[in-house]
Design an enzyme around this catalytic site. Structure first.
Site, PDB file in Angstrom:
ATOM      1  N   ASP A 407     -55.923 -37.112  50.267  1.00  0.00           N
ATOM      2  CA  ASP A 407     -56.365 -36.792  49.136  1.00  0.00           C
ATOM      3  C   ASP A 407     -57.349 -37.749  48.745  1.00  0.00           C
ATOM      4  O   ASP A 407     -57.542 -38.778  50.171  1.00  0.00           O
ATOM      5  CB  ASP A 407     -55.736 -36.582  48.055  1.00  0.00           C
ATOM      6  CG  ASP A 407     -55.666 -36.261  46.559  1.00  0.00           C
ATOM      7  OD1 ASP A 407     -57.107 -35.596  46.479  1.00  0.00           O
ATOM      8  OD2 ASP A 407     -54.948 -36.552  45.163  1.00  0.00           O
ATOM      9  N   GLU A 410     -63.352 -38.327  49.547  1.00  0.00           N
ATOM     10  CA  GLU A 410     -64.177 -37.626  49.823  1.00  0.00           C
ATOM     11  C   GLU A 410     -65.678 -38.823  49.628  1.00  0.00           C
ATOM     12  O   GLU A 410     -66.838 -38.704  50.455  1.00  0.00           O
ATOM     13  CB  GLU A 410     -65.405 -37.339  48.652  1.00  0.00           C
ATOM     14  CG  GLU A 410     -64.342 -36.236  47.535  1.00  0.00           C
ATOM     15  CD  GLU A 410     -62.920 -36.136  47.409  1.00  0.00           C
ATOM     16  OE1 GLU A 410     -62.163 -37.421  47.208  1.00  0.00           O
ATOM     17  OE2 GLU A 410     -61.565 -35.067  47.881  1.00  0.00           O
ATOM     18  N   ASP A 485     -58.708 -30.160  42.020  1.00  0.00           N
ATOM     19  CA  ASP A 485     -58.375 -29.546  41.136  1.00  0.00           C
ATOM     20  C   ASP A 485     -58.653 -28.707  40.309  1.00  0.00           C
ATOM     21  O   ASP A 485     -59.408 -28.911  39.380  1.00  0.00           O
ATOM     22  CB  ASP A 485     -58.341 -30.909  40.312  1.00  0.00           C
ATOM     23  CG  ASP A 485     -57.544 -32.077  41.091  1.00  0.00           C
ATOM     24  OD1 ASP A 485     -56.828 -32.584  41.835  1.00  0.00           O
ATOM     25  OD2 ASP A 485     -58.238 -33.308  41.407  1.00  0.00           O
TER      26      ASP A 485
HETATM   27  C1  GLC Z   1     -55.846 -35.811  42.805  1.00  0.00           C
HETATM   28  C2  GLC Z   1     -55.693 -34.526  43.507  1.00  0.00           C
HETATM   29  C3  GLC Z   1     -54.007 -34.460  42.950  1.00  0.00           C
HETATM   30  C4  GLC Z   1     -53.201 -35.196  43.166  1.00  0.00           C
HETATM   31  C5  GLC Z   1     -53.513 -36.031  42.255  1.00  0.00           C
HETATM   32  C6  GLC Z   1     -52.723 -37.578  42.297  1.00  0.00           C
HETATM   33  O1  GLC Z   1     -56.449 -35.182  41.261  1.00  0.00           O
HETATM   34  O2  GLC Z   1     -56.498 -33.575  43.772  1.00  0.00           O
HETATM   35  O3  GLC Z   1     -53.967 -32.452  44.036  1.00  0.00           O
HETATM   36  O4  GLC Z   1     -52.099 -34.348  42.496  1.00  0.00           O
HETATM   37  O5  GLC Z   1     -54.780 -36.557  42.517  1.00  0.00           O
HETATM   38  O6  GLC Z   1     -52.038 -37.612  43.570  1.00  0.00           O
END
Ligand code: GLC
Length: 803
Positions: A407, A410, A485
């Site tokens: 995650d 980017e 998200d």
């Molecule tokens: C980001 C991710 C989400 C995750 C969060 C905490 O917002 O997109 O899926 O739960 O981080 O790790």
């Protein structure tokens, strides 16, 4: 921020006259009177690559997107010099290059129809600030031409009339038409006169696409640096274009383990261990199938990757094993930001080995993410990728975690206006050192690649499973993905549908959304409708921020639980169908979801459809996207389709109203299809599969279906231990014949097929299995419609009573 309207036309428009031509096997060089050189490479009869330089020479050729396994070779190549142009002919294409201005025109070699042509063509603008050029290309856009692709754009399926940007961006709670968001996939398909072609602009800088928005008859694309370097891919079928693009940028290296196609439950965050266990137990208690449970950032010690919070998870290895004993695979999150902490071994190792990204003048790239201030590994350095892969040993090999979720790659940085690294950050880019302007869009891809490398090594002999948020073209080789998200709104359900379809037509089929919505909380009805759609997405996971209450299938009352269970069960029954479709994707790059335009481009009604899609080749789906709906209008493509619910038949080629109260959604099966089904399991491998059901949908005519099978995990299938069964159905007014052909060395555990006949128009009088007559009474159950036969049958022949 630069406004792009200025960018499109501006630039050096001096036409370049061709003054020299050189051929180097399948590489052609056209040099001009102003130092512009065009290099055309013939990769395949239907694939040409165009590269332009403005300095007379080309820099080193390097791409993260193109796979070394891409198919190359052509049947025919001829180059002719004519009075005003050069003509390149292959067995599929004829390409003209104007001597006057280097303009390109591409025709179908057979019917000479013009498929694509330059408007201004290549032009550029020198960049005073960065050096090099902003590189631009403009093409003629025809009336009636449509455009598709570009990855995860949350906009109407048909991109005509819109402009987009590719710059991988953390986009919490993005909305319809937000742009750019998490992925950069600079590939689109154009369609006109029933011919489809693709353009893949392989340039990792910030890039833009304008589909006849600024000027009605022009489609253009440009980037803030790098080379004008694009691939032209001819179909003429849209599926062929997508398959060729996927071949070029890579099909997944391996099939996922079958469990990864089951249902996944996630939340930010399930902790401590007791909570994780109680969620898992509830699934089993309520008999809702589930294969994977996720650990979000709170499992770590202070958000340090590769550590555990021992207060919450005192013995992760034991917990992971206990979960696995109950059929749950544990998937853990790993982010790129490494906490600045001298006591933390991962940080120390990276620092000692000089693995972190640095700013142009030397300091480390420092940014805030969940752990506070972090440094970030440079995943574009192969040494860093190897080191990163090695870090997974404990998590995967020792503790037994089965999948990793990447995650924030980017890369996302908090509390800074541009949400990411500044442009001056330096990257290794596999020996082609550059700034973040060039490496930004591939950073997340290279992180997922390094993670994949680690899983491949330490999960062996099991198959790796990775999920990523950020991606550039080619990322599908290593990992699955989700759409980031989103929000618990009906509009986001629409977006999720569009994104999964669009990713599939952009070479990235293994995708899904946060079911129910990540931000905020859905009502039970929205959650139910989202699960109904989700069972048809290759990646099938419920996830939520957890800020607004629970989002498990039982969190909305018994009625919702019951409907959701029913749909998850359908997913589990369809696993052999989905697995076969996935195998097709891995073999041929065929998208798992087919938007109607991909399914039937000849029918112009499909060109602007957004909601309906075909799952695999034979299941037509249309999600309900409105609250309180008792049904909806939908377009049914040509052909006859059986209702999944009651076997009623509709004739396609029209839009119609379909009833679908909350317990149902519009699902149709193509006539003639043979759909394989498993019994319901609580997780993949729970039961020994004794019989596979073949749902046979009678058709007067012919249809071919397939069933792929292997051990559902491991690598044996790559050595021939798989089986591929092809079912050829032929229906006549008074007869039905199914011929089976099998290839491959794998022998599944089950011995029989349970045949279930749908829509048979006659009463069975005689049955022959492999030309041997079997008494009807012995075989037929349930009136006229069910029978069990040995799975190795070659031919099943049903003959009806004659009057
Ligand atoms: C980001 C991710 C989400 C995750 C969060 C905490 O917002 O997109 O899926 O739960 O981080 O790790």
């Amino acid at each position: 921020m630069i406004t792009n309207t200025e960018l499109e036309h501006k630039g050096n428009l001096t036409p370049s006259k061709i003054i020299g031509f050189r051929k180097d096997v399948d590489r052609l060089y056209f040099s001009t009177d102003n130092d512009v050189v065009l290099q055309v490479t013939v990769l395949r009869d239907s694939v040409l690559r165009f590269r332009y330089t403005t300095t007379g020479t080309f820099t080193k050729d390097f791409s993260y997107a193109i796979t070394k396994y891409a198919s190359t070779g052509y049947n025919h190549l001829e180059i002719e010099e004519l009075k005003t142009f050069y003509k390149i002919t292959t067995s599929k294409l004829e390409c003209h290059i104007s001597k006057l201005n280097l303009g390109v025109q591409i025709y179908d070699v057979l019917d000479k129809r013009l498929i694509n042509q330059d408007e201004i063509g290549f032009h550029w603008e020198e960049s005073y600030v960065h050096g090099g050029n902003f590189v631009k290309m403009s093409k003629v856009s025809n009336d009636g031409e449509s455009y598709y692709g570009l990855g995860d754009k949350p906009s109407h399926i048909n991109l005509k009339g819109k402009r987009f940007e590719n710059w991988v961006t953390d986009s919490y709670a993005y909305g319809k038409d937000s742009d750019p968001i998490y992925k950069s996939i600079p590939f689109y398909t154009g369609l006109h006169h029933n011919k489809a072609y693709g353009i893949f602009f392989d340039n990792s800088f910030r890039s833009f696409f304008d589909f006849a928005q600024e000027r009605r008859n022009v489609t253009s694309f440009w980037a803030m640096g790098g080379e004008m370097n694009y691939y032209f891919i001819y179909g003429p079928k849209m599926t062929e274009v997508v398959e060729s693009y996927t071949d070029l940028t890579g099909k997944p290296h391996l099939l996922p383990p079958m469990w990864a196609l089951g249902f996944h439950q996630c939340k930010w965050s399930y902790y401590p261990e007791k909570k994780v266990k109680s969620i898992a137990n509830n699934f089993r208690k309520l008999k809702i199938p589930c294969d994977a449970i996720y650990l979000d950032i709170d499992y770590m010690d202070g958000f340090r990757c590769f550590t555990w919070n021992k207060d919450y998870f005192p013995d992760p290895k034991r917990m992971v094993k206990e979960l696995l004993d109950d059929g749950f695979k544990t998937v853990a999150i790993i982010d790129p930001g490494i906490k600045i902490d001298k006591e933390y071994s991962v940080f120390r190792e990276a620092l000692e080995n000089d693995y972190f990204c640095k700013r142009a003048d030397g300091p480390y790239m420092k940014g805030k993410v969940w752990p506070g201030e972090c440094y970030f590994p440079d995943f574009t350095n192969p040494k860093v990728r190897d080191w990163w892969a090695g870090l997974f040993q404990e998590l995967i090999e020792d503790i037994g975690v089965k999948g990793v979720w990447n995650d924030m790659n980017e890369p996302a940085v908090m509390e800074v206006p541009n949400k990411t690294f500044p442009d001056d950050v330096r990257h290794e880019y596999d020996g082609n050192r550059c700034s973040h302007r060039k490496a930004h869009n591939v950073y997340g891809m290279q992180m997922a690649r390094a993670t994949y490398q680690g899983l491949k090594k330490f999960a062996y002999p099991k198959r790796p499973f990775v999920i990523t948020r950020a991606a550039y073209s080619g990322t599908q080789r290593y990992t699955s993905t989700w759409t980031g998200d989103n929000v618990a709104t009906w509009e986001h359900l629409w977006i999720a549908n569009v994104q999964a379809q669009r990713l599939a037509m952009s070479g990235f089929s293994f995708a899904g959304s946060d079911i129910g919505g990540f931000a905020e909380q859905p009502q039970g009805e929205l959650f139910t409708r989202w699960v109904q759609l989700g069972i048809f997405h290759p990646f099938f996971r419920v996830h939520s921020s957890g800020d607004h209450g629970d989002q498990e299938p039982w969190a909305f009352g018994k009625n919702v639980t019951d409907v959701v269970r029913k749909f998850i069960e359908i997913r589990y029954q369809l696993l052999p169908y989905l697995y076969t479709t996935f195998w097709n994707y891995v073999e041929d790059g065929t998208p798992i979801l087919k938007s109607l335009v991909l399914y039937d481009q000849e029918d112009v009604h499909t060109h602007y459809r957004t909601d309906e899609f075909v799952f695999g080749n034979q299941i037509l789906v249309c999600p309900i996207l409105e609250p309180n709906a008792k049904g909806r209008r939908m377009y049914v493509p040509n052909g006859n389709w059986y209702s999944f619910w009651d076997d009623s038949i509709i004739e396609g080629g029209l839009e119609l109203w379909v009833d679908a109260d909350i317990e149902e959604m519009p699902i149709y099966i193509k006539e003639g299809a043979v759909i394989p089904k498993y019994p319901i399991q609580q997780y993949v491998g729970e039961k020994k599969i004794e019989t596979v059901t073949l749902e046979v949908y009678y058709k007067e005519g012919k249809e071919v279906s397939q069933l792929y099978d292997d051990a559902h995990d491991g690598y044996d299938y790559t050595k021939g231990r798989y089986s591929l069964r092809t079912f050829k159905l032929t229906g006549k007014p008074n007869e039905l014949i199914i011929q089976q052909h099998k290839e491959g060395k794998f022998d599944a555990e089950y011995g029989n097929f349970e045949i279930k006949l749908h829509g048979l128009p006659f009463e069975i009088e005689e049955i022959q299995v492999d030309n041997v007559v079997i008494p009807v009474k012995e075989l037929i159950k349930n009136g006229n419609s069910e029978m069990t036969i040995d799975k190795e049958f070659s031919q099943l022949h049903l003959i009806g009573k004659t009057e």
